[in-house]
Structure formats: structure tokens, C-alpha cells
Design a protein around this motif. Structure first.
Motif, PDB file in Angstrom:
ATOM      1  N   LEU A   1      -5.110   8.456  -6.047  1.00  0.00           N
ATOM      2  CA  LEU A   1      -6.541   7.002  -6.332  1.00  0.00           C
ATOM      3  C   LEU A   1      -7.106   7.342  -6.882  1.00  0.00           C
ATOM      4  N   ALA A   2      -7.608   8.169  -8.084  1.00  0.00           N
ATOM      5  CA  ALA A   2      -8.860   8.503  -9.314  1.00  0.00           C
ATOM      6  C   ALA A   2      -7.440   8.190 -10.554  1.00  0.00           C
ATOM      7  N   ARG A   3      -6.462   8.753 -10.483  1.00  0.00           N
ATOM      8  CA  ARG A   3      -5.578   8.091 -11.781  1.00  0.00           C
ATOM      9  C   ARG A   3      -4.940   6.988 -11.302  1.00  0.00           C
ATOM     10  N   MET A   4      -4.316   6.315 -10.465  1.00  0.00           N
ATOM     11  CA  MET A   4      -3.802   5.315  -9.941  1.00  0.00           C
ATOM     12  C   MET A   4      -4.695   4.056 -10.279  1.00  0.00           C
ATOM     13  N   ASN A   5      -5.872   4.632 -10.799  1.00  0.00           N
ATOM     14  CA  ASN A   5      -7.214   3.198 -10.938  1.00  0.00           C
ATOM     15  C   ASN A   5      -7.230   3.592 -12.053  1.00  0.00           C
ATOM     16  N   ARG A   6      -6.799   4.382 -12.952  1.00  0.00           N
ATOM     17  CA  ARG A   6      -7.850   5.416 -14.444  1.00  0.00           C
ATOM     18  C   ARG A   6      -6.057   4.565 -14.585  1.00  0.00           C
ATOM     19  N   THR A   7      -4.944   4.200 -14.445  1.00  0.00           N
ATOM     20  CA  THR A   7      -3.858   3.842 -15.363  1.00  0.00           C
ATOM     21  C   THR A   7      -3.808   2.586 -15.354  1.00  0.00           C
ATOM     22  N   GLY A   8      -4.165   2.065 -14.375  1.00  0.00           N
ATOM     23  CA  GLY A   8      -4.533   0.673 -14.026  1.00  0.00           C
ATOM     24  C   GLY A   8      -3.202  -0.490 -13.996  1.00  0.00           C
ATOM     25  N   PHE A   9      -2.100   0.244 -13.266  1.00  0.00           N
ATOM     26  CA  PHE A   9      -1.457   0.173 -12.349  1.00  0.00           C
ATOM     27  C   PHE A   9       0.170  -0.920 -13.510  1.00  0.00           C
ATOM     28  N   PRO A  10       0.275  -0.397 -14.316  1.00  0.00           N
ATOM     29  CA  PRO A  10       1.096  -0.164 -15.630  1.00  0.00           C
ATOM     30  C   PRO A  10       2.551  -0.329 -14.563  1.00  0.00           C
ATOM     31  N   SER A  11       3.090  -1.714 -15.386  1.00  0.00           N
ATOM     32  CA  SER A  11       4.937  -1.801 -15.661  1.00  0.00           C
ATOM     33  C   SER A  11       5.464  -0.247 -14.909  1.00  0.00           C
ATOM     34  N   SER A  12       6.264  -0.929 -13.590  1.00  0.00           N
ATOM     35  CA  SER A  12       6.983   0.538 -12.841  1.00  0.00           C
ATOM     36  C   SER A  12       6.599   0.804 -12.389  1.00  0.00           C
ATOM     37  N   ALA A  13       5.071   0.320 -11.812  1.00  0.00           N
ATOM     38  CA  ALA A  13       4.247   1.909 -11.190  1.00  0.00           C
ATOM     39  C   ALA A  13       4.699   1.967  -9.805  1.00  0.00           C
ATOM     40  N   ILE A  14       4.343   2.698  -9.329  1.00  0.00           N
ATOM     41  CA  ILE A  14       4.961   2.658  -7.540  1.00  0.00           C
ATOM     42  C   ILE A  14       4.059   3.237  -6.871  1.00  0.00           C
ATOM     43  N   ALA A  15       3.345   2.661  -5.770  1.00  0.00           N
ATOM     44  CA  ALA A  15       2.634   3.249  -4.915  1.00  0.00           C
ATOM     45  C   ALA A  15       2.970   3.428  -3.314  1.00  0.00           C
ATOM     46  N   VAL A  16       2.854   4.565  -2.995  1.00  0.00           N
ATOM     47  CA  VAL A  16       3.575   4.879  -1.473  1.00  0.00           C
ATOM     48  C   VAL A  16       2.556   5.321  -0.621  1.00  0.00           C
ATOM     49  N   LEU A  17       2.413   3.998   0.552  1.00  0.00           N
ATOM     50  CA  LEU A  17       1.546   4.103   1.828  1.00  0.00           C
ATOM     51  C   LEU A  17       1.756   4.172   2.689  1.00  0.00           C
ATOM     52  N   THR A  18       1.204   4.841   3.506  1.00  0.00           N
ATOM     53  CA  THR A  18       1.684   4.838   4.757  1.00  0.00           C
ATOM     54  C   THR A  18       0.151   4.654   6.127  1.00  0.00           C
ATOM     55  N   PHE A  19       0.908   4.059   6.805  1.00  0.00           N
ATOM     56  CA  PHE A  19      -0.754   4.390   8.263  1.00  0.00           C
ATOM     57  C   PHE A  19       0.349   3.813   9.564  1.00  0.00           C
ATOM     58  N   GLU A  20      -0.791   4.532   9.896  1.00  0.00           N
ATOM     59  CA  GLU A  20       0.054   4.183  11.303  1.00  0.00           C
ATOM     60  C   GLU A  20      -0.186   2.961  12.666  1.00  0.00           C
ATOM     61  N   GLY A  21       0.778   2.115  13.506  1.00  0.00           N
ATOM     62  CA  GLY A  21       0.603   1.278  13.568  1.00  0.00           C
ATOM     63  C   GLY A  21       1.124   0.458  13.158  1.00  0.00           C
ATOM     64  N   SER A  22       0.579  -1.114  13.676  1.00  0.00           N
ATOM     65  CA  SER A  22       1.118  -2.475  13.970  1.00  0.00           C
ATOM     66  C   SER A  22       1.327  -3.250  12.593  1.00  0.00           C
ATOM     67  N   TRP A  23       1.936  -4.096  11.841  1.00  0.00           N
ATOM     68  CA  TRP A  23       2.101  -4.495  11.186  1.00  0.00           C
ATOM     69  C   TRP A  23       0.721  -5.372  10.513  1.00  0.00           C
ATOM     70  N   GLU A  24       0.223  -6.034  12.263  1.00  0.00           N
ATOM     71  CA  GLU A  24      -0.734  -6.987  12.415  1.00  0.00           C
ATOM     72  C   GLU A  24      -1.926  -6.258  12.385  1.00  0.00           C
ATOM     73  N   SER A  25      -1.851  -4.885  12.348  1.00  0.00           N
ATOM     74  CA  SER A  25      -3.508  -4.393  11.600  1.00  0.00           C
ATOM     75  C   SER A  25      -3.591  -3.880  10.788  1.00  0.00           C
ATOM     76  N   VAL A  26      -2.926  -4.258   9.898  1.00  0.00           N
ATOM     77  CA  VAL A  26      -3.081  -3.693   8.217  1.00  0.00           C
ATOM     78  C   VAL A  26      -4.282  -4.448   7.317  1.00  0.00           C
ATOM     79  N   GLU A  27      -4.937  -3.731   7.209  1.00  0.00           N
ATOM     80  CA  GLU A  27      -6.469  -3.875   6.382  1.00  0.00           C
ATOM     81  C   GLU A  27      -7.307  -3.017   5.693  1.00  0.00           C
ATOM     82  N   HIS A  28      -8.532  -3.436   4.794  1.00  0.00           N
ATOM     83  CA  HIS A  28      -8.341  -2.659   4.019  1.00  0.00           C
ATOM     84  C   HIS A  28      -8.789  -1.673   4.803  1.00  0.00           C
ATOM     85  N   GLY A  29      -8.391  -0.283   3.897  1.00  0.00           N
ATOM     86  CA  GLY A  29      -8.916   1.097   4.993  1.00  0.00           C
ATOM     87  C   GLY A  29      -8.092   1.339   5.404  1.00  0.00           C
ATOM     88  N   THR A  30      -6.951   1.023   5.819  1.00  0.00           N
ATOM     89  CA  THR A  30      -6.096   1.325   7.157  1.00  0.00           C
ATOM     90  C   THR A  30      -5.215   2.175   6.623  1.00  0.00           C
TER      91      THR A  30
END
Length: 172
Positions: free
Chosen positions: A132-161
Motif C-alpha cells: 500500500l505504501a509503495r502504491m501510494n508512493r508511486t501514484g499508480f503510474p501508467s500500466s500499473a496493476i493492483a490486485v485485490l481480494t475480498f470475501e463476499g458478494s459484489w454488492e458488499s464491496v465498499e471502502h476497506g473491504t
């Protein structure tokens, strides 16, 4: 599908574009972008990313990025070009996630900054190591990729999940 299903969100920023006199929506990729996009696709394939659905901005630079990324993937996902990804706010992006069909377990969004960075940062309630610190330090440059996982339904996606599992950039 159970609500306890593990789902993956893959956020990709379009590759480096040219600054031309054309309308912003129609700006093409720069030479560096045409080189970086296939590299991003190979990183996705080598990382085991296998989205079932890809939502791609209709902007020329995003469409061109996807045409260079997609052939590198181990399996080609269903692709939908979506106008709402262009200049999307954080709230609009979360709404888009919330509207994802329940049978999709892995979704790829290919869009623009500041939206991709804001979405990755907002969803990541936790992260592996210093990602997270590295992503925020670089500012998400062109071609950058973030991979996130969560448990639950798509309807449950919100901040911090979600958990930030990977962050990659071709020049970081």
C-alpha cells in the motif's frame, strides 16, 4: 454462489499515452505505452490472473492498451467496453463493482487515474507488506496493476473491504 466466495479485483491503468492536439478521449498510446502494455499482460499471466470479465474504458488509449494486454493472458476474458470508466469518480467505480454479475469471481477494470489509484487505495483495508505504501508512493503510474481480494458478494464491496495482494508497475 455463496456469499463467502473469494473474489478478485484487478485494476489496470492504461499504458502511457501521447499528448496530442486531439480530443482527450481519442489520445493514442505513446511508443513506451505500446511496449509496456504487453509486458503488463505477461505479468498478469505469470501472476495467475484469470479474469472472467474485463470492463475497459472506451478511451482510445485504454482500448489500445487492452488490445496489447489481452493476447498475453492465459485465457481471454469476456470484454465489455464501458463509457462510465472514462473520468469515473471513486463512487462511480464502486457502483460499477457493486453491479458486477454474481457469477463473476474475478473482474478486471482497465481505466484511468485518478480513479484507478483512488479505488485501489479506498478498497485496501489491509495489504501484504509495504504494498500500500509503495502504491501510494508511486501514484499508480501508467500500466500499473493492483490486485485485490475480498470475501463476499459484489454488492458488499465498499471502502476497506479488500486486501491489496499485489501491486506492479513496469517502471517501479
Amino acid at each position: 454462489m455463496s456469499l463467502a466466495t473469494t473474489r478478485r479485483i484487478v485494476l489496470v491503468r492504461h499504458s502511457k499515452s501521447e499528448w496530442t492536439d486531439t480530443d482527450d478521449h481519442e489520445r493514442p498510446l505513446a511508443e513506451r505505452g505500446r511496449k509496456d502494455a504487453p509486458v503488463a499482460g505477461r505479468w498478469l499471466a505469470e501472476s495467475g490472473v484469470t479474469p472472467e470479465l474485463a470492463l475497459v474504458s472506451t478511451a482510445a488509449r485504454a482500448r489500445e492498451s487492452w488490445k496489447l494486454i489481452n493476447p498475453e493472458l492465459s485465457a481471454r476474458p469476456r470484454t465489455v467496453y464501458n463509457d462510465s470508466l472514462y473520468e469515473a469518480s471513486l463512487g462511480e467505480l464502486i457502483t460499477l463493482l457493486n453491479e458486477t454479475p454474481t457469477d463473476v469471481r474475478e473482474l478486471l477494470l482497465l481505466g484511468h487515474n485518478p480513479g484507478m489509484h483512488a479505488l485501489a487505495d479506498a478498497l485496501a483495508g489491509e495489504a501484504e507488506g509495504d504494498l500500500l505504501a509503495r502504491m501510494n508512493r508511486t501514484g499508480f503510474p501508467s500500466s500499473a496493476i493492483a490486485v485485490l481480494t475480498f470475501e463476499g458478494s459484489w454488492e458488499s464491496v465498499e471502502h476497506g473491504t479488500a486486501r491489496l495482494d499485489a501491486f506492479w508497475s513496469p517502471h517501479a
